[in-house]
Write an enzyme that holds these catalytic residues in place. Structure first.
Site, mmCIF file in Angstrom:
data_model
loop_
_atom_site.group_PDB
_atom_site.id
_atom_site.type_symbol
_atom_site.label_atom_id
_atom_site.label_comp_id
_atom_site.label_asym_id
_atom_site.label_seq_id
_atom_site.Cartn_x
_atom_site.Cartn_y
_atom_site.Cartn_z
ATOM 1 C CG ASP A 345 17.819 -21.012 19.854
ATOM 2 O OD1 ASP A 345 18.525 -20.746 20.837
ATOM 3 O OD2 ASP A 345 17.877 -22.095 19.245
ATOM 4 C CD GLU A 381 21.597 -18.122 21.155
ATOM 5 O OE1 GLU A 381 22.104 -18.529 22.217
ATOM 6 O OE2 GLU A 381 20.827 -18.813 20.456
#
Length: 694
Positions: A345, A381
């Site tokens: 993330d 990401e």
């Protein structure tokens, strides 16, 4: 308590380690003045004794507790200056979790006593709170070394089809899964779930965060929860709410059962921030152990945190001990818990140095040289909200990246936006313009249309506006433009014409996803028509809005499941759809060739590529070997019926229709089309043709 005796221990390994006659405790803090080990009864209710760790070397505090064994419940109290204006927030009145804890006991609930400052004092975090929180704080449990899971059997990237889902949401409403297993790790690997994974042809399950997390206080106040889980408390601990019996073995058993069935497990990890939030957040672990080491602070005002995450704080992964903790955590999840890879993330933060993002920074280099981690699947990401935070294409090999350019282009093309043919073709081609320059392969691009963050595929064709009122932020949260279209009615409708167009558009986007070079990622539930009722930021909805409905009679459910299965089967049948190198015309090193066709039946010309109103494109793949079939994919995002002249190709007698999004998958019959004929393409449709070979 006289059965325990504290003696000097060892600095490594960090955490609590069981030895023959003792437990070695080791914890890092560069700025502490004293650290006490706090021992509790088996239930974690009563604090029995505090014992100072006797030694500190290289900022590692340690001690060996003779007579202690697995099952001991413990926490830490860390002494030092409480000087927020200098970046220090020590408060020994607050019990702290060991960052290396493997098992926890108790349940977390919000209370003023978790804060190191007086929440009612107008000086805010410059004040000091001397109330003890041990009775209401989670504690760590000493555990024996865990046996590793079965050896992994990695699936090559070019054969990978990712299925992104939520541990609870996948099974909570599934009547075929026993009630006691629903919403748990073990529910995910139940034979009925495995049967579904097999039926739709996915290979790899990517789970939203499974490391122990808590809900933010503002959500709890609104009677909501952090359902997604991007609010980590402990980086080594499986989330308690997904357990049936044991915090470690439940997860290991799930992984083993999925491995035995032939599937991989990837977990979404959040090493960019913690649940302790900004300067007004609680003191639960890292903040109280060594705030100025674990977090990135504003250099000119260390009272404040650098907030490149948008979540209040940013983990200081540039610090060698913090990086060590992250690397140890990653290796633990691979070697002990058995996962096959990670989705990171806000991964740009992990590659950011003082001067900005650097693909050769310490963390990315550490991963590259690590013999355990450089062999698992690594997905970034590639963005955050910090300076220079958008880095799509900027990560080094062997990383893959979520490709939001793919997502947005495909949504816009099928919505009917004009002038997109060149961009549309580049994304189908595997986004070589983004990744190939650094010698990376097509699997560097994780292609997706939807993910947990945003609309479902059903909602993309049903809601043009966001409908996030249930989140309690007056519909101001979430993206305001999702490149969505409702085709005449906002939300649910009984209009048969609109429903038919919506179904066709869902199928068009699914087909495009599976026919593109790169790695496809499917959002769990898109294959059965799941809706979030237009909520495009459902992070706080732990209810039917997020849980998958397994009603086989629901609108689109059966048809989409069959259609998804047909696409993954086609992708598996034809390796040229997932080639291991970028395909370029007349590339002598490639075994596959590519040609783009205009509806006239001729190759695309420059002026046709740049026609503003162009909405139709043919995509021909062929292997450079005799007597092998060719694949022709025709995409038409226009609102009118058109005629498409099939190209003249030597040695082809017929084309077999493999996919036609304008027809019913269940009742579609095998159709053969003579070569060199004109075919009719319905509005908003995709046709895929496979040639015979002579």
């Amino acid at each position: 308590m006289n059965q325990y005796k504290m003696e000097p221990g060892k600095a490594y390994p960090l955490g609590a380690t069981v030895t023959d006659s003792a437990v070695n405790f080791s914890i890092f803090s560069a700025n502490a003045e004293k650290i006490e080990l706090c021992i509790f009864d088996e239930q974690g209710y009563q604090e029995l004794e505090r014992i100072a760790l006797p030694q500190c070397e290289h900022n590692i505090w340690h001690g060996s507790l003779k007579g202690a064994k697995a099952g001991l419940v413990y926490g830490y109290r860390v002494y030092g200056p409480y000087s927020p204006e200098y970046g220090h927030r020590f408060n020994h009145h607050k019990l702290l979790l060991d960052p290396y804890a493997k098992v926890l006991t108790g349940k977390f609930s919000w209370n003023e006593r978790h804060f190191a400052y007086n929440v009612h004092d107008p000086k805010q975090d410059l004040s000091f709170d001397a109330r003890d929180n041990a009775d209401i704080m989670l504690k760590a449990v000493v555990t024996d070394p865990s046996a590793p899971v079965m050896p992994r059997n990695p699936i090559p990237w070019q054969n990978t089809v990712i299925y992104e889902g939520h541990v609870k949401g996948l099974t909570e409403l599934n009547p075929k899964v026993p009630a006691q297993l629903r919403g748990s790790f073990l529910g995910l690997s139940h034979p009925e779930m495995i049967a579904h994974y097999r039926a739709i042809g996915i290979t790899t399950i990517e789970l939203l965060p499974v490391q122990q997390f808590i809900s933010e206080a503002f959500l709890t106040d609104k009677k909501l929860t952090n359902y997604w889980g991007y609010n980590t408390l402990s980086f080594f601990v499986p989330h308690q709410d997904y357990l049936n019996q044991n915090q470690i073995s439940d997860f290991q058993r799930m992984v083993d059962e999925l491995h035995q069935a032939g599937f991989e497990v990837i977990i979404d990890v959040v090493y960019n921030h913690t649940c302790e939030g900004n300067r007004l957040g609680p003191t639960l672990s890292f903040r109280g152990i060594d705030n100025s080491s674990y977090y990135r602070l504003n250099p000119s005002e260390p009272r404040y945190y650098i907030n490149d995450t948008g979540c209040g704080n940013t983990i200081n992964i540039s610090h060698p001990r913090v990086m060590q903790m992250v690397m140890d955590s990653l290796r633990y999840w691979v070697q002990v818990m058995g996962v096959d890879g990670f989705r990171f993330d806000l991964a740009t933060i992990l590659g950011r140095e003082v001067q900005g993002f650097d693909k050769s920074n310490g963390f990315l280099d550490a991963i590259l040289q690590d013999p355990i981690l450089n062999s698992v699947k690594l997905i970034a990401e590639p963005w955050d909200i910090g300076p220079g935070g958008y880095q799509l294409g900027g990560f080094p090999s062997p990383w893959s990246e979520w490709n939001d350019r793919y997502r947005d282009t495909m949504r816009r093309y099928w919505r009917g936006d004009k002038g997109l043919l060149p961009e549309f073709a580049r994304r189908i081609h595997g986004s070589s313009d983004i990744f190939e320059h650094s010698g990376r392969q097509p699997f560097a691009s994780i292609n997706f249309l939807t993910s947990h963050d945003g609309n479902t595929l059903y909602d993309l064709v049903s809601y043009q506006e966001r409908h996030n009122e249930a989140n309690g932020e007056n519909n101001r949260d979430g993206h305001s433009d999702n490149f969505a279209r409702n085709y005449g009615v906002e939300g649910e409708t009984t209009d048969a014409v609109i429903l038919a167009v919506r179904l066709r558009q869902i199928k068009n986007m699914l087909a495009t996803l599976m026919l593109s070079q790169g790695v496809p990622m499917l959002l769990a539930g898109d294959e059965i028509g799941r809706s979030q009722k237009g909520n495009n930021n459902a992070y706080c909805q732990d209810n039917e809005l997020n849980w998958l409905s397994w009603d086989e009679n629901a609108l689109y459910a059966h048809e989409l499941k069959l259609f998804t299965a047909s696409l993954t089967a086609l992708r598996k049948k034809l390796p040229m759809l997932s080639h291991d190198r970028f395909i370029h015309k007349e590339d002598k090193k490639s075994t596959v060739d590519i040609t783009w066709f205009h509806p006239s039946g001729f190759e695309m010309q420059k002026d046709q590529w740049h026609s503003h109103h162009g909405a139709t494109l043919g995509y021909l793949l062929e292997e450079k070997m005799p007597n092998t079939p060719m694949l022709l994919c025709i995409f038409h995002a226009g609102e009118e019926i058109i005629e498409f002249q099939l190209p003249e190709i030597t040695n082809i007698n017929h084309w077999q229709v493999m996919v036609d999004t304008s027809t019913d998958t269940e009742h579609e019959e095998v159709r053969n089309i003579p070569a060199e004929r004109i075919i009719t393409i319905m509005p908003f449709s995709t046709i895929v043709l496979l040639s015979d070979s002579v």
